[in-house]
Scaffold this active site. Structure first.
Site, PDB file in Angstrom:
ATOM      1  N   ASP A 184       0.528  -1.035   0.326  1.00 35.11           N
ATOM      2  CA  ASP A 184       0.232  -0.037  -0.044  1.00 35.11           C
ATOM      3  C   ASP A 184       0.331   1.734   0.035  1.00 35.11           C
ATOM      4  O   ASP A 184       1.598   0.914   0.975  1.00 35.11           O
ATOM      5  CB  ASP A 184      -1.127   0.253   1.294  1.00 35.11           C
ATOM      6  CG  ASP A 184      -2.141   1.070   1.323  1.00 35.11           C
ATOM      7  OD1 ASP A 184      -2.769   1.235   0.511  1.00 35.11           O
ATOM      8  OD2 ASP A 184      -1.423   1.697   2.226  1.00 35.11           O
ATOM      9  N   GLU A 246       1.147  -0.229  -4.982  1.00 35.53           N
ATOM     10  CA  GLU A 246       1.070   0.872  -5.106  1.00 35.53           C
ATOM     11  C   GLU A 246       1.237   1.920  -5.297  1.00 35.53           C
ATOM     12  O   GLU A 246       1.564   2.438  -3.695  1.00 35.53           O
ATOM     13  CB  GLU A 246      -0.137   0.578  -4.066  1.00 35.53           C
ATOM     14  CG  GLU A 246      -1.718   1.719  -4.841  1.00 35.53           C
ATOM     15  CD  GLU A 246      -2.367   2.745  -3.201  1.00 35.53           C
ATOM     16  OE1 GLU A 246      -3.414   3.242  -3.256  1.00 35.53           O
ATOM     17  OE2 GLU A 246      -1.913   2.447  -2.774  1.00 35.53           O
TER      18      GLU A 246
HETATM   19  C1  GLC Z   1      -4.345   2.959  -0.019  1.00 35.43           C
HETATM   20  C2  GLC Z   1      -5.223   2.598   0.097  1.00 35.43           C
HETATM   21  C3  GLC Z   1      -6.778   3.645   0.442  1.00 35.43           C
HETATM   22  C4  GLC Z   1      -6.069   3.799   1.465  1.00 35.43           C
HETATM   23  C5  GLC Z   1      -4.632   4.582   1.933  1.00 35.43           C
HETATM   24  C6  GLC Z   1      -3.939   4.426   3.188  1.00 35.43           C
HETATM   25  O1  GLC Z   1      -3.945   4.100  -1.352  1.00 35.43           O
HETATM   26  O2  GLC Z   1      -5.963   1.572  -1.654  1.00 35.43           O
HETATM   27  O3  GLC Z   1      -7.559   2.630   0.554  1.00 35.43           O
HETATM   28  O4  GLC Z   1      -6.886   4.879   2.025  1.00 35.43           O
HETATM   29  O5  GLC Z   1      -3.377   4.035   0.866  1.00 35.43           O
HETATM   30  O6  GLC Z   1      -3.223   4.130   3.483  1.00 35.43           O
END
Ligand code: GLC
Length: 481
Positions: A184, A246
């Site tokens: 993440d 991500e």
């Molecule tokens: C990422 C996740 C999201 C979350 C953020 C903070 O973007 O996909 O859902 O709110 O990180 O952890």
């Protein structure tokens, strides 16, 4: 590599299947529904965060990296899910949140040195969900960094103990049989150690962000040049397990991340909306870069039918499932779920409830998701349920299954895709002797290369004339090379 051509199905556990009648999805429920994922032809499930969480950010505010959220079940339930998935030929990927913890995590008080602190607000950094990025701690009177909600304190990855503790947690899950991780918010994991101000932006941001954040060029608050320090520690902890990051950056900026990760998501493609030019460019960039996966939808942004325009969902799904590299689909994508209008009080403070509605399995009162009122309900119109769509050869579900069967025959070559120059509103991609052509506009357009034999059509009748790409539709055909 198993993921080169994989379809990875994101299970948002809270909204997938409730098994104990509390209106919230859980791990035993998810285990029961794995057959649906296997039948689709997917290769893996990615479970949204399963760790204990006070739910300021629905699981992304973690209080223990080595345990299971009690509403979702127990560690033994997770073991059973992993065993069942493997039996069905599905790999299991956990969502892991290395950038921050909940402020209710034990570490926040016991190990303040794991976090980023300052005696005063030291700079102009903004939090991704709005407001300043520095939270005041009434206990110490100091300020801690939070890149997201104020309940999510950023870990300091320059601190060796942080790297050691997270490595320990990752190894714990690998030892339990997990096949990989979706990591993440990686562009936020490393930031400027000197905490310098972000300068004003000189151009509009490539992707959606808050208006305040868009005014700044995030050269110091994220994407620091020493990100490899964190990523190499993660890689060392997981060995050869699959890692997808991500990373909320352009495909062109992914180089340093891909030194340690296997894949990243193409946010360029995801955020191209109904703009065919942008989509074609994003696909070309991702294929050229390699190690780039495609996202139909996820739990953070408008779902595909809403982003691409309702008439374009089938064409986009068909095209994305044709591309080389892993494809990530979000539960409900196979049913054509678009954004819903939530009923009742908003739950997510960043307005993402509408993307996270419970699955519609059948036509019973709570759609087979639960025996009681679900934690999240929608006001708006609903897509037909999975059982209805299974019986309908013209449904989105049937299209997805056909597209996945075709995908399995396309082979592993990541470099075999070529984006072919095509008329406005269209995207045309060739792989070997196969040609996918879609049209997101209102006018029929000539195909730059005519198809010779129809392989798949986005909507019934779309492939009637393989020299034309019909509006809001498309086809896959063989083509003379
Ligand atoms: C990422 C996740 C999201 C979350 C953020 C903070 O973007 O996909 O859902 O709110 O990180 O952890």
């Amino acid at each position: 590599m198993w993921w080169s051509n994989a379809v990875i199905y994101q299970v948002y556990v809270r909204s997938f299947q409730d098994s104990d009648g509390d209106g919230v999805g859980d791990l035993p429920g998810a285990t029961r529904r794995l057959e649906h994922v296997a039948e689709l032809g997917a290769s893996a499930v990615w479970l949204s965060p399963i760790y204990p969480s006070p739910n300021a950010d629905y699981g992304y505010d973690v209080t223990d990296f080595q345990a299971v959220e009690p509403t979702f079940g127990t560690l033994a339930d997770l073991d059973r899910l992993i065993a069942r998935a493997h039996e069905l030929g599905l790999r299991v990927i956990l969502d892991f949140v290395p950038c921050h913890t909940s402020i209710e995590h034990r570490w926040f008080r016991a190990h303040p040195e794991y976090y980023v602190w300052s005696d005063t607000v030291p700079n102009n950094w903004r939090a991704a969900f709005g407001g300043g990025a520095w939270g005041h701690d009434p206990v110490t009177g100091r300020y801690f960094l939070h890149s997201f909600f104020p309940e999510q304190a950023d870990l300091d990855w320059h601190e060796p103990e942080v790297r050691r503790r997270i490595a320990e947690a990752l190894a714990f899950w690998v030892a339990r049989g997990v096949d990989g991780f979706r990591l993440d918010a990686l562009d936020r994991i490393m930031k400027d150690e000197r905490l310098r101000d972000d300068p004003p932006a000189t151009e509009p941001p490539p992707f959606p962000m808050t208006p305040e954040d868009a005014k700044l060029d995030h050269v110091h608050s994220r994407n620091a040049p020493d990100v490899g320090v964190a990523l190499q520690a993660i890689r060392a902890a997981v060995g050869s397990a699959f890692l997808v990051g991500e990373v909320y950056l352009r495909t062109s900026e992914m180089g340093p991340y891909l030194e340690a990760l296997d894949e990243v998501f193409s946010f360029d493609a995801m955020h191209s909306g109904p703009d065919a030019r942008r989509l074609a460019k994003a696909i070309a960039a991702g294929v050229a870069r390699g190690q780039t996966g495609w996202v139909l939808s996820n739990h953070d942004f408008s779902r595909l039918p809403t982003r691409a325009g309702p008439g374009n969902a089938r064409a986009c799904v068909m095209l994305l499932l044709f591309l080389p590299g892993p494809v990530f689909m979000f539960q409900g994508d196979e049913l054509g779920m678009g954004d819903a209008v939530p009923a009742g009080e908003p739950l997510d403070r960043n307005a993402r409830d509408g993307f996270r509605m419970p699955m519609r399995w059948d036509t019973s009162e709570h759609a087979g998701f639960s025996s009681t009122t679900p934690w999240l309900r929608s006001d708006g119109s609903q897509v037909p349920a999975a059982v209805e769509q299974s019986a309908d050869p013209g449904s989105m579900l049937s299209l997805v299954k056909r597209a996945l069967t075709l995908r399995a025959s396309l082979g592993q070559d990541r470099r075999d895709a070529r984006v072919i120059e095509s008329p406005p509103d269209t995207v045309v991609v060739a792989r070997g002797d196969r040609l996918a052509a879609i049209n997101l506009g209102d006018e029929p357009r000539p195909a730059p290369v005519a198809g010779t034999r129809l392989v798949l059509e986005a909507r019934p009748g779309d492939g009637g004339d393989l020299s034309v790409i019909p509006p809001h539709g498309g086809w896959i055909a063989t083509a003379a090379s």
